[in-house]
Design an enzyme around this catalytic site. Structure first.
Site, short mmCIF file in Angstrom:
data_model
loop_
_atom_site.label_atom_id
_atom_site.label_comp_id
_atom_site.label_asym_id
_atom_site.label_seq_id
_atom_site.Cartn_x
_atom_site.Cartn_y
_atom_site.Cartn_z
CE1 TYR A 155 -4.13 -2.13 -0.10
CE2 TYR A 155 -2.97 -3.39 1.65
CZ TYR A 155 -3.90 -3.12 0.38
OH TYR A 155 -4.67 -4.12 0.62
CG PHE A 168 -11.42 -1.18 9.51
CD1 PHE A 168 -10.98 -0.72 7.98
CD2 PHE A 168 -10.36 -0.95 10.30
CE1 PHE A 168 -9.99 0.32 7.70
CE2 PHE A 168 -9.29 0.12 10.12
CZ PHE A 168 -9.24 0.51 8.69
#
Length: 415
Positions: free
Chosen positions: A126, A415
């Protein structure tokens, strides 16, 4: 032909294919979703779920949703949470993730989010999209026999109460208690209703048997809930003696007294020989409570919450600062989302961040700004490591006075 990327919202067939692709992407058994498919279709938010489709087969997945993120100083800002990111092994290296990410981040900036967030399964993915690690964790295993604590400990009378509670009570009291906690903890995020349903077993989305956890609630002397711990235990015995480990899945508290009471409680339970802290804050009080801190061995230390600046003036202007000062940051961002030179004018009374033509004090990439944004990293250290260019002598030390926080940021929730 290249796979077609489209929204899966509103299509049961596409949503099912998307869920199967998520399972495949994370290398779960092919039938892992079968027993929970209907429940997932009912509970999953597909509003911003997109997939890459090769014919009828979904071969890459991506989802985002609105999230509330606490900044230093207690301000809650809007974030674009990214989750469910997979690319099936047969379709890698085709730019599918890059296309989905670029689309989602541009839309998130248009919606006015200060930043995007995610929990990175792999470190190397990322950074190229402008994300950087913003808050980490430490997981300890504490051997009770070495800790030096009184095993007969109980909460002193007049200091509050500790009590086991069931799942229904957690669903009733937990959300309000957690809201008070997370608004005082930089890096924390809000917990939607589905979190509490899953944590208490009311909704079971994961395949396999369910192990009912224990929940213990701390109330202060006025009877106000101030802390909650959820943990499971094993059934290990050696030489006829119990050697049980209490494994924490969640422990949060609004006061130091509540945090200390919950850790002491866990380490005083009969039969418990060791406590696994779970992903605790790196500056947790846990080790400070132990007469012998070496009783707590580090099982894992790592990054957790990653952040991607989208609106730099909003991200920096909304957070709190313990000192006063001015700093010009030249932010580099190939995607253009956070690109620019910004003057931060901060004080304990408030801050502004705005585009400027003034000469830069520090030059850094968007992902490096993410490391600084919640106060977990040192600008001086980043300069030494070659990740920040110090254009004005002393600017990095000045940045540390502004950005660093007395307690480190922490995000308890995946999450």
């Amino acid at each position: 032909m290249d796979p077609h990327i489209r929204s899966v919202a509103g299509s049961r067939a596409d949503s099912e294919a998307w869920l199967r692709a998520v399972s495949t992407g994370f290398l779960h058994p092919p039938d892992a979703m079968a027993e929970t498919m209907e429940l997932r279709l009912a509970k999953q938010d597909f509003a911003r779920a997109i997939g890459a489709f090769d014919g009828d087969r979904c071969v890459a997945t991506f989802r985002s949703f609105d999230q509330e993120l606490t900044l230093p100083g207690g301000t809650v800002t809007s974030a674009n949470a990214v989750s469910g990111v997979t690319v099936t092994a047969t379709h890698r290296r085709r730019g599918l993730l890059s296309r989905m990410m670029a689309h989602d981040l541009a839309a998130a900036k248009e919606r006015g989010h200060a930043a995007a967030t995610l929990v990175a399964a792999e470190y190397g993915i990322y950074g190229r999209f402008g994300f950087g690690p913003a808050a980490g964790f430490t997981q300890w295993r504490v051997l009770k026999s070495r800790a030096g604590l009184d095993p007969r400990w109980s909460l002193p009378e007049g200091e509050g109460t500790l009590a086991f509670v069931d799942g229904a009570e957690v669903r009733k009291l937990g959300p309000e208690l957690h809201d008070r906690f997370r608004k005082g903890q930089a890096g924390a995020i809000h917990r939607p209703p589905l979190f509490w349903e899953r944590a208490t077993g009311e909704v079971r989305l994961d395949p396999g048997p369910w192990q009912e956890p224990f929940h213990a609630l701390y109330r202060d002397a006025d009877g106000v809930p101030q802390g909650l711990v959820t943990f499971t235990t094993d059934d290990r015995w050696e030489a006829g003696l119990p050697e049980v480990t209490a494994a924490v899945s969640s422990l949060f508290a609004t006061t130091p007294a509540a945090e200390a009471a919950l850790w002491r409680f866990l380490l005083a339970i009969d039969w418990v020989a060791a406590v696994d802290s779970g992903r605790a804050p790196t500056d947790s009080l846990l080790t400070l409570l132990l007469p012998d801190p070496r009783a707590a061995s580090v099982k894992e230390y790592g990054d957790f919450l990653w952040l991607r600046p989208l609106d730099v003036p909003k991200l920096l202007g909304e957070r709190g600062y313990a000192a006063a000062g001015r700093l010009v940051l030249d932010v580099k961002d190939p995607a253009g989302l956070a690109q620019g030179r910004f003057l931060l004018d901060a004080s304990p009374d408030g801050a502004t961040a705005a585009p400027t033509a003034e000469a830069a004090d520090l030059t850094l990439d968007a992902g490096v700004l993410a490391r600084l944004s919640l106060g977990d990293e040192s600008a001086v250290r980043l300069v030494a490591g070659g990740l920040v260019d110090e254009e004005t002598p002393g600017a990095a030390a000045r940045a540390d006075l502004l950005f660093r926080t007395s307690r480190r940021p922490w995000c308890p929730d995946i999450f």
